[in-house]
Design an enzyme around this catalytic site. Structure first.
Site, PDB file in Angstrom:
ATOM      1  N   ARG A 275      -8.613  -0.419   5.034  1.00 34.34           N
ATOM      2  CA  ARG A 275      -7.737   0.561   4.374  1.00 34.34           C
ATOM      3  C   ARG A 275      -6.432  -0.079   3.913  1.00 34.34           C
ATOM      4  NH1 ARG A 275      -5.994   4.653   7.968  1.00 34.34           N
ATOM      5  NH2 ARG A 275      -4.710   4.923   6.126  1.00 34.34           N
TER       6      ARG A 275
ATOM      7  N   ASP B 156       4.470   0.067  11.959  1.00 31.44           N
ATOM      8  CA  ASP B 156       3.283  -0.595  11.392  1.00 31.44           C
ATOM      9  C   ASP B 156       3.173  -2.065  11.797  1.00 31.44           C
ATOM     10  OD1 ASP B 156       2.759   1.800  10.210  1.00 31.44           O
ATOM     11  OD2 ASP B 156       3.353   1.207   8.192  1.00 31.44           O
TER      12      ASP B 156
ATOM     13  N   LYS C 296       0.834  -1.207   0.000  1.00 33.21           N
ATOM     14  CA  LYS C 296       0.000   0.000   0.000  1.00 33.21           C
ATOM     15  C   LYS C 296       0.868   1.258   0.000  1.00 33.21           C
ATOM     16  CE  LYS C 296      -1.628   1.419   4.210  1.00 33.21           C
ATOM     17  NZ  LYS C 296      -1.413   2.813   4.599  1.00 33.21           N
ATOM     18  N   ASN C 297       1.883   1.265   0.888  1.00 38.10           N
ATOM     19  CA  ASN C 297       2.631   2.503   1.083  1.00 38.10           C
ATOM     20  C   ASN C 297       3.610   2.802  -0.043  1.00 38.10           C
ATOM     21  OD1 ASN C 297       1.110   2.993   3.282  1.00 38.10           O
ATOM     22  ND2 ASN C 297       2.653   2.347   4.790  1.00 38.10           N
TER      23      ASN C 297
ATOM     24  N   CYS D 292      -5.272  13.023  12.589  1.00 36.58           N
ATOM     25  CA  CYS D 292      -5.706  11.668  12.298  1.00 36.58           C
ATOM     26  C   CYS D 292      -5.603  10.870  13.577  1.00 36.58           C
ATOM     27  CB  CYS D 292      -4.876  11.045  11.194  1.00 36.58           C
ATOM     28  SG  CYS D 292      -3.377  10.296  11.781  1.00 36.58           S
TER      29      CYS D 292
ATOM     30  N   ARG E 180       0.396  14.601  13.192  1.00 34.90           N
ATOM     31  CA  ARG E 180       1.142  14.236  11.971  1.00 34.90           C
ATOM     32  C   ARG E 180       1.414  15.511  11.193  1.00 34.90           C
ATOM     33  NH1 ARG E 180      -1.248   8.765   9.302  1.00 34.90           N
ATOM     34  NH2 ARG E 180       0.748   8.762   8.227  1.00 34.90           N
TER      35      ARG E 180
HETATM   36  N1  EPU Z   1       6.465  14.309  10.785  1.00 35.96           N
HETATM   37  C1  EPU Z   1       6.504  15.650  11.117  1.00 35.96           C
HETATM   38  N2  EPU Z   1       6.587  16.569  10.089  1.00 35.96           N
HETATM   39  C2  EPU Z   1       6.611  16.196   8.772  1.00 35.96           C
HETATM   40  C3  EPU Z   1       6.549  14.824   8.465  1.00 35.96           C
HETATM   41  C4  EPU Z   1       6.473  13.895   9.502  1.00 35.96           C
HETATM   42  O1  EPU Z   1       6.470  16.024  12.282  1.00 35.96           O
HETATM   43  O2  EPU Z   1       6.698  17.082   7.907  1.00 35.96           O
HETATM   44  C5  EPU Z   1       6.378  13.317  11.884  1.00 35.96           C
HETATM   45  C6  EPU Z   1       4.999  12.666  11.939  1.00 35.96           C
HETATM   46  O3  EPU Z   1       4.101  13.457  12.683  1.00 35.96           O
HETATM   47  C7  EPU Z   1       5.283  11.318  12.556  1.00 35.96           C
HETATM   48  C8  EPU Z   1       6.696  11.008  12.078  1.00 35.96           C
HETATM   49  O4  EPU Z   1       7.260  12.232  11.625  1.00 35.96           O
HETATM   50  O5  EPU Z   1       5.282  11.409  13.945  1.00 35.96           O
HETATM   51  C9  EPU Z   1       6.771   9.961  10.983  1.00 35.96           C
HETATM   52  O6  EPU Z   1       6.074  10.387   9.856  1.00 35.96           O
HETATM   53  P1  EPU Z   1       6.448   9.927   8.382  1.00 35.96           P
HETATM   54  O7  EPU Z   1       6.393  11.149   7.525  1.00 35.96           O
HETATM   55  O8  EPU Z   1       7.681   9.098   8.378  1.00 35.96           O
HETATM   56  O9  EPU Z   1       5.230   8.959   8.054  1.00 35.96           O
HETATM   57  P2  EPU Z   1       4.140   9.124   6.917  1.00 35.96           P
HETATM   58  O10 EPU Z   1       4.776   9.367   5.603  1.00 35.96           O
HETATM   59  O11 EPU Z   1       3.083  10.074   7.383  1.00 35.96           O
HETATM   60  C10 EPU Z   1       4.189   6.593   6.287  1.00 35.96           C
HETATM   61  C11 EPU Z   1       3.185   5.487   6.157  1.00 35.96           C
HETATM   62  C12 EPU Z   1       2.733   5.041   7.534  1.00 35.96           C
HETATM   63  C13 EPU Z   1       3.953   4.562   8.302  1.00 35.96           C
HETATM   64  C14 EPU Z   1       4.995   5.694   8.371  1.00 35.96           C
HETATM   65  C15 EPU Z   1       6.282   5.285   9.067  1.00 35.96           C
HETATM   66  C16 EPU Z   1       2.093   5.978   4.079  1.00 35.96           C
HETATM   67  C17 EPU Z   1       0.858   6.373   3.374  1.00 35.96           C
HETATM   68  N3  EPU Z   1       2.032   5.974   5.400  1.00 35.96           N
HETATM   69  O12 EPU Z   1       3.521   7.661   6.943  1.00 35.96           O
HETATM   70  O13 EPU Z   1       1.837   3.952   7.332  1.00 35.96           O
HETATM   71  O14 EPU Z   1       3.569   4.200   9.605  1.00 35.96           O
HETATM   72  O15 EPU Z   1       5.314   6.124   7.035  1.00 35.96           O
HETATM   73  O16 EPU Z   1       6.823   4.182   8.452  1.00 35.96           O
HETATM   74  O17 EPU Z   1       3.098   5.651   3.460  1.00 35.96           O
HETATM   75  C18 EPU Z   1       0.137   2.450   7.931  1.00 35.96           C
HETATM   76  O18 EPU Z   1       0.331   1.882   6.833  1.00 35.96           O
HETATM   77  O19 EPU Z   1      -0.559   1.944   8.852  1.00 35.96           O
HETATM   78  C19 EPU Z   1       0.766   3.752   8.184  1.00 35.96           C
HETATM   79  C20 EPU Z   1       0.364   4.588   9.112  1.00 35.96           C
END
Ligand code: EPU
Length: 422
Positions: free
Chosen positions: A395, A303, A22-23, A116, A121
């Protein structure tokens, strides 16, 4: 209300194929917007989030045809630049169109993704990176807007190895003027998959999958055809399910190298794990305690944290689980406690005391991975477990009940009478 109904205990056994990640697939749909013409993405999982992402890119002008696990994406010369609130709210990951739409059209208007159920986030790193590449960014109450004449290469150092920020900046950089480096980049296999897709479109990228990615911008990209990398989180979920039920399961379609630490933890917890090219065999043993700390890849994935916390609740001895990525990811502990798990939460740490017997109960999926862990808990518990809010699970898992039935479980996706309803 809809729910998963699980009757336990059961010992899982058999073989299973897992779908594409998915990701990664979500981001590949966004990346396809970078080139006019028809791109094909294969091995796409049949999950609710993919349908939501199709709606997002369709709104921006792409025509998407779905045949089985294959998405055919026709991208027009003139792309839209606005993504409305109702689409963004149903899919927070639609933030990943920010980079590609800005690169293609010079402007983007994205409704605020908002909060969320995983807690705070932020998107500050996405926005700071785009600003460093010359975009003018405005954060409004209801939306984020960015504009630029032409993105220019920049040296960006992320304060945290954010998956989403790394992907957005990578997709923005591929057509920027000059060279971009992203230091402290996220190293997840899904990022390497995105880079492979972009390179096949003509992008010049080195270092994806390491902590420094270098991108030399090119004037334009062309469409491509690509199969999504196997879903390591699905693989890890079924591997944990095998170990916690005393089972014997082979999972196909996932590269064991993408699950180094989770598989090491399974072994440390007493399971016998055998790896081959794209399969993992897990045979349960006597479960014992081990500690877990979630961190960006190659650390232990957040995850898989709830599924492994369940596993450790059934192990002999006490384990310490530390969640470092999402502050909301420990909400599952209250639900597992209702089933009899002995968990003590302190800040972002959980002391897991094994092994208390679980009993069936009505519990609520607090997020996607929590929901999966609770369904697995139902496999271990005596009696019937009802997991409400199953849409969270849909999802990311196309049909978790059917997959677990294939391994011998008694799991149904049904409509149950709400407690207290007339
Ligand atoms: N963060 C910030 N500022 C930013 C970006 C991130 O503070 O500009 C913080 C977030 O609040 C969070 C942390 O950094 O606390 C990690 O966020 P990251 O950006 O790495 O995660 P993401 O891109 O929002 C993706 C996956 C998640 C997975 C995480 C970590 C997708 C769509 N989502 O989220 O997947 O947990 O990376 O590996 O790719 C899931 O599949 O259940 C899921 C939540």
């Amino acid at each position: 209300m809809d729910a998963f109904c699980v009757r336990g205990p059961v010992r899982l056994s058999g073989e299973l194929d897992v779908a594409g990640a998915k990701n990664s697939a979500l981001k590949l749909l966004a990346a396809a917007l970078l080139a006019p013409g028809t791109s094909v993405v294969r091995n796409v999982p049949a999950i609710a989030d993919m349908r939501a992402m199709r709606d997002v890119i369709s709104h921006l002008g792409a025509a998407v045809t779905i045949r089985g696990d294959q998405y055919r994406i026709e991208v027009p010369d003139d792309l839209g630049h606005e993504t409305p609130a109702h689409l963004v709210r149903s899919l927070r990951a639609s933030i990943c169109v920010l980079g590609p739409v800005l690169a293609r059209t010079g402007r983007v208007h994205l409704a605020q993704p908002g909060g969320c159920n995983l807690g705070h986030r932020g998107i500050d790193m996405h926005l700071a990176g785009l600003e460093a590449m010359g975009a003018h960014v405005r954060v409004l109450d209801e939306a984020v807007e960015a504009e630029c004449d032409q993105l220019v290469g920049a040296d960006i150092e992320l304060p945290f190895a954010s998956v989403g920020a790394t992907e957005n900046l990578l997709m923005a950089a591929v057509m920027a003027r000059g060279t971009t480096t992203i230091a402290n980049a996220a190293r997840e296999p899904e990022i390497a998959d995105l880079a492979t897709f972009l390179r096949a479109m003509g992008a010049e990228i080195t270092g994806a999958g390491t902590d420094t990615i270098t991108v030399r911008g090119v004037p334009e990209l062309g469409p491509t055809d690509h199969a999504v990398v196997g879903d390591r989180i699905l693989g890890g979920t079924f591997a944990a399910a095998a170990a916690v039920t005393g089972g014997d399961v082979i999972v196909h379609g996932v590269d064991p190298a993408h699950l180094r630490l989770p598989l090491a933890k399974l072994r440390a917890a007493g399971a016998e794990v055998t790896e081959s090219d794209d399969a993992i065999a897990v045979r349960a043993g006597q479960l014992r305690a081990t500690d877990l700390v979630t961190l960006p890849y190659p650390g232990f994935p957040t995850d898989l944290q709830p599924q492994f916390m369940l596993l450790l609740s059934q192990a002999r001895g006490s384990s310490l689980v530390t969640e470092n990525v999402f502050d909301g990811r420990l909400a599952v502990t209250a639900e597992l406690q209702r089933m009899g798990a002995d968990l003590e939460v302190s800040g972002h740490h959980v002391v897991v005391r094994g092994s208390s017997p679980l009993r069936g109960a009505q519990v609520r999926a607090t997020d996607l991975r929590a929901g999966a862990a609770l369904v697995l808990a139902g496999l271990v518990a005596q009696g019937e477990t009802v997991v409400t809010d199953p849409w969270h699970v849909d999802r990311g898992y196309a049909d978790l009940a059917a997959d677990l039935r294939q391994l011998g479980a008694d799991v149904r996706r049904t409509h149950v009478q709400a407690v207290g309803a007339a």
